[in-house]
Design an enzyme around this catalytic site. Structure first.
Site, mmCIF file in Angstrom:
data_model
loop_
_atom_site.group_PDB
_atom_site.id
_atom_site.type_symbol
_atom_site.label_atom_id
_atom_site.label_comp_id
_atom_site.label_asym_id
_atom_site.label_seq_id
_atom_site.Cartn_x
_atom_site.Cartn_y
_atom_site.Cartn_z
ATOM 1 N N GLY A 25 35.671 45.751 -9.682
ATOM 2 C CA GLY A 25 35.341 46.150 -10.969
ATOM 3 C C GLY A 25 33.694 46.176 -10.180
ATOM 4 O O GLY A 25 32.971 45.587 -9.425
ATOM 5 N N MET A 27 28.903 47.162 -11.530
ATOM 6 C CA MET A 27 28.342 46.090 -12.421
ATOM 7 C C MET A 27 28.645 45.707 -13.088
ATOM 8 O O MET A 27 28.958 46.721 -14.192
ATOM 9 C CB MET A 27 27.089 46.403 -11.543
ATOM 10 C CG MET A 27 25.691 46.004 -11.864
ATOM 11 S SD MET A 27 25.524 45.458 -9.930
ATOM 12 C CE MET A 27 24.136 44.576 -10.980
ATOM 13 N N SER A 29 30.833 44.303 -15.294
ATOM 14 C CA SER A 29 31.984 44.558 -15.452
ATOM 15 C C SER A 29 32.504 43.110 -15.829
ATOM 16 O O SER A 29 33.563 42.854 -16.207
ATOM 17 C CB SER A 29 32.625 45.332 -14.629
ATOM 18 O OG SER A 29 33.055 44.310 -13.314
ATOM 19 N N GLU A 95 31.110 37.762 -4.645
ATOM 20 C CA GLU A 95 30.749 38.600 -4.151
ATOM 21 C C GLU A 95 31.001 39.153 -2.643
ATOM 22 O O GLU A 95 29.997 39.387 -1.962
ATOM 23 C CB GLU A 95 29.267 39.113 -4.208
ATOM 24 C CG GLU A 95 28.358 38.736 -5.472
ATOM 25 C CD GLU A 95 28.169 39.858 -6.555
ATOM 26 O OE1 GLU A 95 28.943 40.913 -6.020
ATOM 27 O OE2 GLU A 95 27.694 39.736 -7.938
ATOM 28 N N GLN A 97 31.815 41.508 -0.934
ATOM 29 C CA GLN A 97 31.570 42.603 -0.044
ATOM 30 C C GLN A 97 30.120 42.621 0.988
ATOM 31 O O GLN A 97 29.580 43.028 2.017
ATOM 32 C CB GLN A 97 31.243 44.655 -1.400
ATOM 33 C CG GLN A 97 29.228 44.329 -2.177
ATOM 34 C CD GLN A 97 29.604 42.711 -3.209
ATOM 35 O OE1 GLN A 97 30.744 42.687 -3.592
ATOM 36 N NE2 GLN A 97 28.534 42.114 -3.775
ATOM 37 N N CYS A 151 29.594 51.773 -19.890
ATOM 38 C CA CYS A 151 28.665 53.120 -18.940
ATOM 39 C C CYS A 151 26.908 52.855 -19.911
ATOM 40 O O CYS A 151 27.090 52.995 -21.265
ATOM 41 C CB CYS A 151 28.735 54.356 -19.613
ATOM 42 S SG CYS A 151 27.338 55.451 -18.974
ATOM 43 N N CYS A 154 26.102 56.376 -21.915
ATOM 44 C CA CYS A 154 26.965 57.026 -21.927
ATOM 45 C C CYS A 154 27.816 56.345 -23.566
ATOM 46 O O CYS A 154 28.666 56.241 -24.683
ATOM 47 C CB CYS A 154 27.632 58.145 -22.259
ATOM 48 S SG CYS A 154 29.499 57.942 -21.213
ATOM 49 N N CYS A 189 29.872 55.549 -16.224
ATOM 50 C CA CYS A 189 31.255 55.672 -16.193
ATOM 51 C C CYS A 189 30.708 56.830 -14.990
ATOM 52 O O CYS A 189 30.441 57.599 -14.351
ATOM 53 C CB CYS A 189 31.368 56.833 -17.547
ATOM 54 S SG CYS A 189 30.708 57.727 -17.903
HETATM 55 ZN ZN ZN Z 1 28.497 57.813 -19.381
#
Ligand code: ZN
Length: 201
Positions: A25, A27, A29, A95, A97, A151, A154, A189
């Site tokens: 997921g 950041m 999450s 982590e 990655q 997000c 928004c 988002c």
């Molecule tokens: Zn957004």
């Protein structure tokens, strides 16, 4: 919580097939919180558990710590070669990655040994591209949890990780490591995710 292995439990490792659960997921999450929740189920049965984290992930030291306030002890390693797991039935890697391609053979070995392997990681980098070893691990997974965040712009459903440098969206070609740490990351988002200079745009 590190659970030492007693001889009886160690014999159980290898008796059944290993299993890989990837928790991916963006950041914020809740990946670490979900990992600790899943691992705590094994703690109830007394199974031996270890969490490995990479030394470049220096926040929280020798702890895997979630935003929910839950935490577990972790072993800090400098790379995939530091992941042994031979003393634990349940092996978690935080982590992913941060670990290079060398993590894949290590995970395959842990699975071949019959261990229950949990991996967390960012599935996409700040550009929105597949991140390092994560796509391969997600393809190999027996179970996949793909988490979302909210997000920060928004308040929609975030699936991307926005990188900000000096208060501005990081350009596509910005270096992955910035000396001085003038960058930070937040959940966005797809509509609010900005990558100036993306090729083809
Ligand atoms: Zn957004």
């Amino acid at each position: 919580m590190l659970f030492p292995v007693d001889s009886g439990k160690e014999e159980a490792v290898g008796a059944r097939a290993g299993r890989l659960h990837v928790i991916a997921g963006c950041m914020s999450s809740g990946k670490t919180g979900e990992l600790i929740r899943l691992l705590s189920r094994h703690a109830v049965t007394g199974e031996s558990i270890v969490i490995y984290k990479h030394s470049v992930d220096s926040r929280d030291g020798c702890k895997a710590r979630s935003r929910l306030g839950t935490e577990m002890e972790a072993r800090v390693v400098d790379g995939p070669e530091g992941i042994d797991g031979s003393d634990c039935r349940v092996v978690a890697i935080e982590e992913a990655q941060f670990f290079g391609d060398g993590l894949v053979p290590v995970v395959r070995r842990l699975l071949a040994e019959g261990r229950l392997v949990y991996v967390t990681g960012l599935n996409q980098d700040f550009r929105g591209e597949p991140f390092g070893v994560m796509p391969t691990l997600m393809a190999l997974a027996d179970e996949l949890s793909l988490l979302t965040a909210i997000c920060q712009k928004c308040h929609g459903i975030a699936t991307r990780t926005q990188r900000i440098i000096d208060g501005r969206p990081a350009p596509w070609d910005s270096p992955l490591i910035l000396v001085g740490g003038a960058d930070y990351y937040e959940a966005r988002c797809p509509d609010c995710h900005e990558v100036p200079g993306r090729p083809g745009e």
